[in-house]
Design a protein around this motif. Structure first.
Motif, PDB file in Angstrom:
ATOM      1  N   LEU A  99      -9.831   1.589  -5.338  1.00  0.00           N
ATOM      2  CA  LEU A  99     -10.077   1.921  -6.443  1.00  0.00           C
ATOM      3  C   LEU A  99     -10.915   0.472  -7.163  1.00  0.00           C
ATOM      4  O   LEU A  99     -12.404   1.443  -7.503  1.00  0.00           O
ATOM      5  CB  LEU A  99      -8.905   2.021  -7.358  1.00  0.00           C
ATOM      6  N   PHE A 106     -13.307   7.046  -8.113  1.00  0.00           N
ATOM      7  CA  PHE A 106     -12.431   6.890  -8.659  1.00  0.00           C
ATOM      8  C   PHE A 106     -12.855   7.715 -10.076  1.00  0.00           C
ATOM      9  O   PHE A 106     -11.592   8.561 -10.306  1.00  0.00           O
ATOM     10  CB  PHE A 106     -11.974   5.109  -9.343  1.00  0.00           C
ATOM     11  N   GLU A 110     -10.156  11.448 -11.391  1.00  0.00           N
ATOM     12  CA  GLU A 110     -10.052  10.927 -12.748  1.00  0.00           C
ATOM     13  C   GLU A 110     -10.676  12.703 -13.526  1.00  0.00           C
ATOM     14  O   GLU A 110     -10.133  13.589 -13.959  1.00  0.00           O
ATOM     15  CB  GLU A 110      -9.363  10.432 -13.618  1.00  0.00           C
ATOM     16  N   GLU A 126      -3.010  14.626  -3.827  1.00  0.00           N
ATOM     17  CA  GLU A 126      -1.799  14.127  -4.505  1.00  0.00           C
ATOM     18  C   GLU A 126      -0.786  13.733  -4.108  1.00  0.00           C
ATOM     19  O   GLU A 126      -0.171  13.573  -3.097  1.00  0.00           O
ATOM     20  CB  GLU A 126      -2.237  14.141  -6.257  1.00  0.00           C
ATOM     21  N   THR A 162       0.255   2.420 -10.024  1.00  0.00           N
ATOM     22  CA  THR A 162      -1.320   1.763  -9.564  1.00  0.00           C
ATOM     23  C   THR A 162      -2.717   1.963 -10.022  1.00  0.00           C
ATOM     24  O   THR A 162      -3.229   1.412 -10.487  1.00  0.00           O
ATOM     25  CB  THR A 162      -1.660   2.243  -8.376  1.00  0.00           C
ATOM     26  N   ASN A 163      -2.552   3.488 -10.740  1.00  0.00           N
ATOM     27  CA  ASN A 163      -3.824   3.759 -10.808  1.00  0.00           C
ATOM     28  C   ASN A 163      -4.321   3.433 -12.733  1.00  0.00           C
ATOM     29  O   ASN A 163      -5.902   2.715 -13.159  1.00  0.00           O
ATOM     30  CB  ASN A 163      -3.798   5.109 -11.248  1.00  0.00           C
ATOM     31  N   THR A 164      -2.690   3.397 -13.548  1.00  0.00           N
ATOM     32  CA  THR A 164      -3.590   3.154 -14.624  1.00  0.00           C
ATOM     33  C   THR A 164      -3.613   1.349 -14.242  1.00  0.00           C
ATOM     34  O   THR A 164      -4.854   0.505 -15.799  1.00  0.00           O
ATOM     35  CB  THR A 164      -2.216   2.777 -15.944  1.00  0.00           C
ATOM     36  N   THR A 166      -5.272  -0.425 -12.342  1.00  0.00           N
ATOM     37  CA  THR A 166      -6.537  -0.787 -11.966  1.00  0.00           C
ATOM     38  C   THR A 166      -7.521  -0.800 -12.867  1.00  0.00           C
ATOM     39  O   THR A 166      -8.220  -1.532 -13.029  1.00  0.00           O
ATOM     40  CB  THR A 166      -6.393  -0.514 -10.441  1.00  0.00           C
ATOM     41  N   ARG A 167      -7.369   1.322 -13.642  1.00  0.00           N
ATOM     42  CA  ARG A 167      -9.177   1.212 -14.564  1.00  0.00           C
ATOM     43  C   ARG A 167      -8.421   0.166 -15.442  1.00  0.00           C
ATOM     44  O   ARG A 167      -9.511  -0.834 -15.779  1.00  0.00           O
ATOM     45  CB  ARG A 167      -7.952   2.656 -15.291  1.00  0.00           C
TER      46      ARG A 167
ATOM     47  N   THR B 164       1.438   9.618 -16.456  1.00  0.00           N
ATOM     48  CA  THR B 164       2.073  10.465 -14.792  1.00  0.00           C
ATOM     49  C   THR B 164       3.240  11.157 -14.852  1.00  0.00           C
ATOM     50  O   THR B 164       3.279  12.189 -14.652  1.00  0.00           O
ATOM     51  CB  THR B 164       2.015   9.069 -13.466  1.00  0.00           C
TER      52      THR B 164
END
Lengths: 206, 206, 206, 206
Positions: A99, A106, A110, A126, A162-164, A166-167, B164
């Motif tokens: 990402l 990425f 979204e 997903e 993980t996504n949050t 990373t962002r 999420t």
DNA sequence: AATGAATGAGCATTCATTCAT
DNA sequence: TATGAATGAATGCTCATTCAT
């Protein structure tokens, strides 16, 4: 579509995909016009429609390619790990790195999730990712390494953290992918409670 | 554009905001035209531009109102809880309920985050939410209830898991808000490891 | 569509219809662009789509109006004639005059017939015209003025001669409508045979 | 573009002409793209421009070939008839049969007449057909078989009835070519009046 | 003779915004 | 306040034609 392409054709197609992906990520899908893309790549308008049926189809192609690439890299990252928890850790770590390295993709994933026309594609990717993770989670539970809980919830929770993180940590605050990965893994594995209060809570819950 | 409005004016404005919010959430921001909105509400085009400077400004207003509402409700939900962990739990629970009840606004916030023009507004709201949570997390750490870690990471992790799991469990799978809230809280509080392996990991980490 | 229009709106709409009809007749439907039409009328492009759903719909409207006008005038021309043959004669005469005076619409009807998208409209109008003529033909046969034959064939034969001779004599060769009408009526009424050979043929046919 | 072609070349050219003629007749000239044609025949785009200078030229070629073919067949059908009226009858009969067998070309000729770019070609062919008929009409008049009238009017009247009745009876209503030919010949030869009223009219007219 | 790739002007249509009434 | 009408730049897409190979 799915024309048979020469080597030159394949290069052109890739050029268009890459340029469009970056523009879409920066400007948005709707605000980026086909004209902008072909001008950016330096070709005539017809070229675009030689390689793609429509602007929508181009976007779909970008999403598919992105998800395929991430999946492939995650698989490779995991394959040599014998321990379930280590496999999960490796997957998370690779996701953060990917990402980070492909932040435009990425953003695009979204973005796509918010447009009904493209959302199914993202959801499907997903679900695939979750399905990939499920056996390892199950194995972890069987080995007594992971708390008994709905494996689907576990998987989605991990993806969300993980996504949050990373962002926020990598993209917004500029920290390294490794730092963010450490944070995500710690959060996912241990939660936020102190061991003492965890024990208390556990006692309460049974 | 901060016009002084009559009661009727305020009602009209609200009507436009609500209708637009639902259309934006269903159709997307760009694909929804001003004509569509005014036709849907049953007024002429001039009315729209009497109440809003532009389509962008209307969207911004929707976002601001949504975030303000969520924040107000979270504050109320928390205010009577003495225990930091319980305050966090209440906050998470309220978030899940609000996102469930206002799923069109949930969609809109995610959508806005993907458009550079609106993203700052969303980020700002999120920072506010994190700032609101920080004192309770800090208090929890001071009281030995929460593991020592970067409180910002903790806060963002919680938000990520909450969003999420709400999206997946409530919106996609149709489970109740309470079930999803339970799952989110469990994940955030305890993580995914079993107590045994957690102890092992802790020992290793120092 | 079918918007409620102000007087000014109706005038604009008419302007567009008339201008487009002439351009379509001269240039063809496809080669005439919407831009050409709005530029010719001196309005912005949006005006076109305020009054018409599409270029196709505009064309359809022209065809419908043209056929309605011709039909109305033919009815008026016929209504005072007591004799069936004189009614047919009056109808043919009016048709020739109308086609002469509205040669652009004549061209358009022929054009429309060649495009599957519009042909049904023309065929329908023609069937209407034939249906209008049928009672007079039948009356003529009952009164012994017209040879017994399939009235439908008779009607279509008259239409064919009238259209063809108008095109050739009036439009191509520049003769007057009255001359062409005389020729059409003579051809339709008496055919091409001399009385002598007609008698011979009749004898043969029984 | 009068290239010297090999046998294979001539076949390819014919293939393109035939395929295009059918598509033009079904879809219209403008709506049928060169791409559609070459894809349909299964060749590359270059092939098209090897055989034809342009899409327009291809269409012109189709029209010329069609008119030449009809003319040749009419000549053959007529050549053995000694009687002028029988020659005309044979010509009409052949026309109806040809239009039936080549209905796509029939449609194309009508279509071409409506486009200023191609109309001269059609008009020219028609003048040729009329010129071909003139001597027989003249001979008929000299022999007292045909009423004295402008032979040009007579010729165009016949063409008009023939085309119209073929279109209506054969193409629209599905009757046989022979039935339609009979109807056309009867209409042309005898007109629509009964013998009695014809005599009365003749007396009146002089 | 034939192909795949490229061109770029042109097309129908949309839409945020403005304005006269 | 509110409306119907108007604006015109911009959009996604097409297509006859050309060209390198």
């Amino acid at each position: 579509m799915s024309r048979r392409l020469t080597a030159r054709g394949r290069r052109r197609r890739k050029e268009l995909l890459d340029f469009a992906a970056h523009r879409f990520a920066t400007n948005g899908f709707h605000p980026t016009s086909v004209t902008e893309i072909v001008d950016g790549v330096g070709v005539g308008k017809g070229v675009f429609y030689w390689y793609f049926e429509s602007k929508d189809e181009l976007f779909r192609q970008i999403l598919i390619d992105a998800q395929r690439d991430l999946r492939r890299q995650q698989r490779q990252a995991i394959e040599d790990e014998p321990d379930p928890l280590r496999r999960i850790e490796a997957g998370v770590r690779m996701a953060v790195h990917w990402l980070d390295a492909n932040r435009h993709l990425f953003a695009l994933l979204e973005l796509a999730r918010t447009e009904e026309r493209f959302a199914p594609l993202v959801r499907q990717g997903e679900e695939q990712a979750v399905a990939d993770a499920l056996p390892h989670i199950q194995a972890g539970m069987d080995a007594g390494l992971i708390r008994r809980a709905d494996p689907l919830v576990v998987a989605h929770g991990i993806v969300g953290v993980t996504n949050t993180l990373t962002r926020v940590l990598v993209l917004d605050q500029g920290q390294t992918a490794d730092t963010a990965a450490d944070a995500a893994i710690a959060f996912c594995f241990e939660g936020i409670m102190s061991p003492a209060s965890a024990r208390a809570r556990l006692g309460r819950a049974g």
